[in-house]
Design a protein around this motif. Sequence first.
Motif, PDB file in Angstrom:
ATOM      1  N   SER A 121     -37.372 -21.558  46.873  1.00 39.49           N
ATOM      2  CA  SER A 121     -38.945 -22.119  47.294  1.00 39.49           C
ATOM      3  C   SER A 121     -39.820 -21.905  45.980  1.00 39.49           C
ATOM      4  O   SER A 121     -40.514 -22.612  46.146  1.00 39.49           O
ATOM      5  N   ARG A 172     -32.741 -23.893  53.811  1.00 42.36           N
ATOM      6  CA  ARG A 172     -32.825 -23.520  55.361  1.00 42.36           C
ATOM      7  C   ARG A 172     -32.831 -22.201  55.441  1.00 42.36           C
ATOM      8  O   ARG A 172     -33.156 -21.736  56.478  1.00 42.36           O
ATOM      9  N   SER A 173     -32.946 -21.501  54.234  1.00 40.59           N
ATOM     10  CA  SER A 173     -33.058 -19.831  54.540  1.00 40.59           C
ATOM     11  C   SER A 173     -34.200 -19.351  54.508  1.00 40.59           C
ATOM     12  O   SER A 173     -34.611 -18.092  54.656  1.00 40.59           O
ATOM     13  N   PHE A 174     -35.410 -20.170  54.139  1.00 44.53           N
ATOM     14  CA  PHE A 174     -36.836 -19.703  54.098  1.00 44.53           C
ATOM     15  C   PHE A 174     -37.675 -20.872  54.715  1.00 44.53           C
ATOM     16  O   PHE A 174     -37.355 -21.932  54.910  1.00 44.53           O
ATOM     17  N   PRO A 175     -38.799 -20.268  55.504  1.00 44.04           N
ATOM     18  CA  PRO A 175     -39.427 -21.084  56.520  1.00 44.04           C
ATOM     19  C   PRO A 175     -40.373 -21.975  55.902  1.00 44.04           C
ATOM     20  O   PRO A 175     -40.873 -21.743  54.633  1.00 44.04           O
ATOM     21  N   LYS A 176     -40.717 -23.054  56.398  1.00 45.12           N
ATOM     22  CA  LYS A 176     -41.615 -24.122  55.594  1.00 45.12           C
ATOM     23  C   LYS A 176     -43.006 -23.843  56.525  1.00 45.12           C
ATOM     24  O   LYS A 176     -42.964 -23.730  57.633  1.00 45.12           O
ATOM     25  N   LEU A 177     -43.964 -24.206  55.695  1.00 42.40           N
ATOM     26  CA  LEU A 177     -45.235 -23.878  56.215  1.00 42.40           C
ATOM     27  C   LEU A 177     -45.988 -25.205  56.873  1.00 42.40           C
ATOM     28  O   LEU A 177     -46.823 -24.965  57.510  1.00 42.40           O
ATOM     29  N   ARG A 235     -40.923 -27.735  62.805  1.00 35.05           N
ATOM     30  CA  ARG A 235     -40.260 -26.557  63.146  1.00 35.05           C
ATOM     31  C   ARG A 235     -38.668 -26.597  62.911  1.00 35.05           C
ATOM     32  O   ARG A 235     -38.033 -27.536  63.360  1.00 35.05           O
ATOM     33  N   GLU A 236     -38.090 -25.842  62.179  1.00 35.53           N
ATOM     34  CA  GLU A 236     -36.704 -26.029  61.630  1.00 35.53           C
ATOM     35  C   GLU A 236     -35.868 -24.771  61.994  1.00 35.53           C
ATOM     36  O   GLU A 236     -36.443 -23.567  61.641  1.00 35.53           O
ATOM     37  N   GLU A 237     -34.502 -24.664  62.625  1.00 36.35           N
ATOM     38  CA  GLU A 237     -33.990 -23.417  62.526  1.00 36.35           C
ATOM     39  C   GLU A 237     -33.519 -22.815  61.197  1.00 36.35           C
ATOM     40  O   GLU A 237     -33.057 -23.656  60.571  1.00 36.35           O
ATOM     41  N   LEU A 238     -33.857 -21.601  61.477  1.00 32.84           N
ATOM     42  CA  LEU A 238     -33.421 -20.828  59.790  1.00 32.84           C
ATOM     43  C   LEU A 238     -32.111 -20.644  59.979  1.00 32.84           C
ATOM     44  O   LEU A 238     -31.392 -19.839  60.710  1.00 32.84           O
TER      45      LEU A 238
END
Length: 343
Positions: free
Chosen positions: A220, A260-265, A269-272
């Motif tokens: 990220s 996909r292992s860190f959340p997006k601001l 919404r996506e599943e981690l």
Amino acid sequence: MNVLEVRGLSVEYAAPGGAVHAVSDVSLDLRRGEILGIAGESGSGKSTLAHAMSRLLRPPARVTAGAVRYCPPDDAEPVDLLTLDRAALRRFRWKELAVVFQSAMNSLNPVSTIGAQIDDVLRTHRTDMSKADRRERAVELLGRVGIDPERRRSYPHELSGGMRQRAVIAIALALNPQIIVMDEPTTALDVVVQRDILHQIKELKDEYGFAVVFITHDLSLLLEIADHIAIMYAGRVVETAPARSVHEAPRHPYTLGLVRSFPKLHGPREELLGIPGTPPDLRSLPPGCAFHPRCRFAVDACRSHRPGLLTTDDGVQVACALHDASVYAGDLPAELSPREETR
């Protein structure tokens, strides 16, 4: 135009249980004035690659194959750094290539002031500079990295972690090198200081025109500052692409897992997902693709075929059997397909 070209570089560590193949057949291009990010889990070979590129490896590590070619700005013939003798390597370091390590406290001399350590570099490599000129240069460098020039009289233990890292960057800039290798330079810092230093690195890069190899396990972070990103797994590069492409349309399942292992601001919404399992033992890699035991897209070809880097239609390089029509005839999963906006 490239300033550094890594070709077929391999590094191994001698060990009682057999050689550890930490870097295997890595080829990369660093373009002049750009930031090349190298990301991957711990043990993927990132730091070993950085040390090999900088000729800083020590036994039991050794380079077993490859070349690291530096391309001078005056269009002179490229120089293979792996063939330089000690005297030539001493002249090359700091002037053409400098390194910023992860732990500034370990990089700095604890019994020497910050100003003296900058002066040491200048006194060694710029014998034409007077003491007053060296002092003026130290003041200028500290000011450029956001440190009060009066702190040049301070010892490393008298500075905060962020200031120490800025001081190391100032030392790296002392001779205006063409390349700076940064090996996880912000890992031990809090996020506010980390962001300030990253912003400063970009400003300095634009001002001085040097190129950066930025190594980190935090993808990220690279997505914010890098122009191109190389993803490493088990000692090999599995994907190279512009940062935007890595973010919006990763092609390798491992890259997808990292993204996909860190959340997006922002955005939907996506599943981690994360990545199951652990990295393989580099002394005994699984057959075929080293990632296939952890890959949710693995097919039969992945268990027997070790893919090399293939170039896709939009210029992304990816080492995955799913992108190789010669070994896999099925449909490419939608998650690993290019999106229209990245083409």
